[in-house]
Design an enzyme around this catalytic site. Structure first.
Site, PDB file in Angstrom:
ATOM      1  N   LEU A 271       0.847  -1.189   0.000  1.00 33.51           N
ATOM      2  CA  LEU A 271       0.000   0.000   0.000  1.00 33.51           C
ATOM      3  C   LEU A 271       0.887   1.245   0.000  1.00 33.51           C
ATOM      4  O   LEU A 271       2.040   1.189   0.392  1.00 33.51           O
ATOM      5  CB  LEU A 271      -0.890   0.016   1.247  1.00 33.51           C
ATOM      6  N   ASP A 272       0.320   2.377  -0.439  1.00 31.51           N
ATOM      7  CA  ASP A 272       1.067   3.631  -0.303  1.00 31.51           C
ATOM      8  C   ASP A 272       0.501   4.420   0.882  1.00 31.51           C
ATOM      9  O   ASP A 272      -0.391   3.959   1.576  1.00 31.51           O
ATOM     10  CB  ASP A 272       1.066   4.423  -1.614  1.00 31.51           C
ATOM     11  N   SER A 273       1.042   5.624   1.096  1.00 29.82           N
ATOM     12  CA  SER A 273       0.640   6.373   2.289  1.00 29.82           C
ATOM     13  C   SER A 273      -0.846   6.745   2.278  1.00 29.82           C
ATOM     14  O   SER A 273      -1.503   6.723   3.324  1.00 29.82           O
ATOM     15  CB  SER A 273       1.499   7.626   2.445  1.00 29.82           C
TER      16      SER A 273
END
Lengths: 103, 119
Positions: free
Chosen positions: B74-76
């Site tokens: 996942l990204d931020s």
């Protein structure tokens, strides 16, 4: 929360941007009305993702300040919408709507 | 004489106040302990929330050491979404400064277990 609804003149930190995203999603979820809620969630996700790739400082600041402006509107409308009752639409689950289901 | 009367008055006020305050303290303490959720339930519910997030590959096992970014890809922004989903599940609000610290499933479980408002 209060620092998040202020526009900036210098580059906003990563924490600030993520905090604003967090608060915008949270305000969007407050909408009782399915169509408004889904629209604001979709719009918030789309805008932040679109601006993720920005590298120029002034563009980042402009995008952040624009989001802050939208957040104040969103917060106000979310509060107003809580004063009214909306019937659930047929596409919604009738029980408690959990955040996980809508992703 | 006068000062004695005054001190007696102060004493009686103090005991009265204590008498009023004590049941309230007792009630708050019991509410608090009642509201804290057991860790195994919390971890099961959090893992379910994380699994149902559509960007998470459900074949990979999710444990308390699973990191949102390095293990789940996942990204931020996605991490924030997972936290919002967890907030919805437990009906709480995670403070921004705490949200910044939560990077693994285990840290999220810890946060919920320690939060007396979670339900």
């Amino acid at each position: 929360m209060s620092s998040l609804s202020k526009s900036v003149s210098t580059l906003p930190s990563r924490t600030k941007v993520l905090g604003l995203y967090h608060n915008m999603l949270r305000s969007s979820l407050k909408f009782d009305n399915y169509n408004f809620r889904e629209y604001f969630l979709r719009k918030t996700r789309y805008e932040f993702r679109k601006n993720m790739e920005l590298t120029e400082e002034d563009k980042i600041i402009a995008a952040y300040n624009d989001a802050v402006k939208q957040f104040t509107v969103l917060k106000r409308q979310a509060t107003i919408s809580e004063m009214y009752h909306f019937d659930k639409t047929v596409v919604e689950p009738q029980g408690k709507v959990s955040g996980a289901e809508k992703n | 004489m006068f000062s004695r009367a005054l001190s007696r008055y102060a004493f009686s006020m103090a005991t009265r106040r204590a008498a009023i305050a004590s049941p309230r303290i007792g009630m708050m303490a019991s509410v608090k302990s009642y509201a804290t959720l057991p860790e195994d339930q919390v971890s099961k519910r959090i893992i379910d929330v994380v699994k149902s997030f559509d960007k998470v590959n459900s074949t990979a096992p999710i444990t308390s050491t699973t990191n949102f970014i390095t293990d789940l890809g996942l990204d931020s922004l996605d991490t924030v979404e997972v936290l919002v989903a967890i907030e919805e599940e437990f009906d709480i609000e995670i403070e921004d400064k705490d949200a910044d610290e939560i990077k693994t499933v285990g840290q999220a479980i810890d946060y919920i277990v320690k939060n007396p408002d979670a339900n």
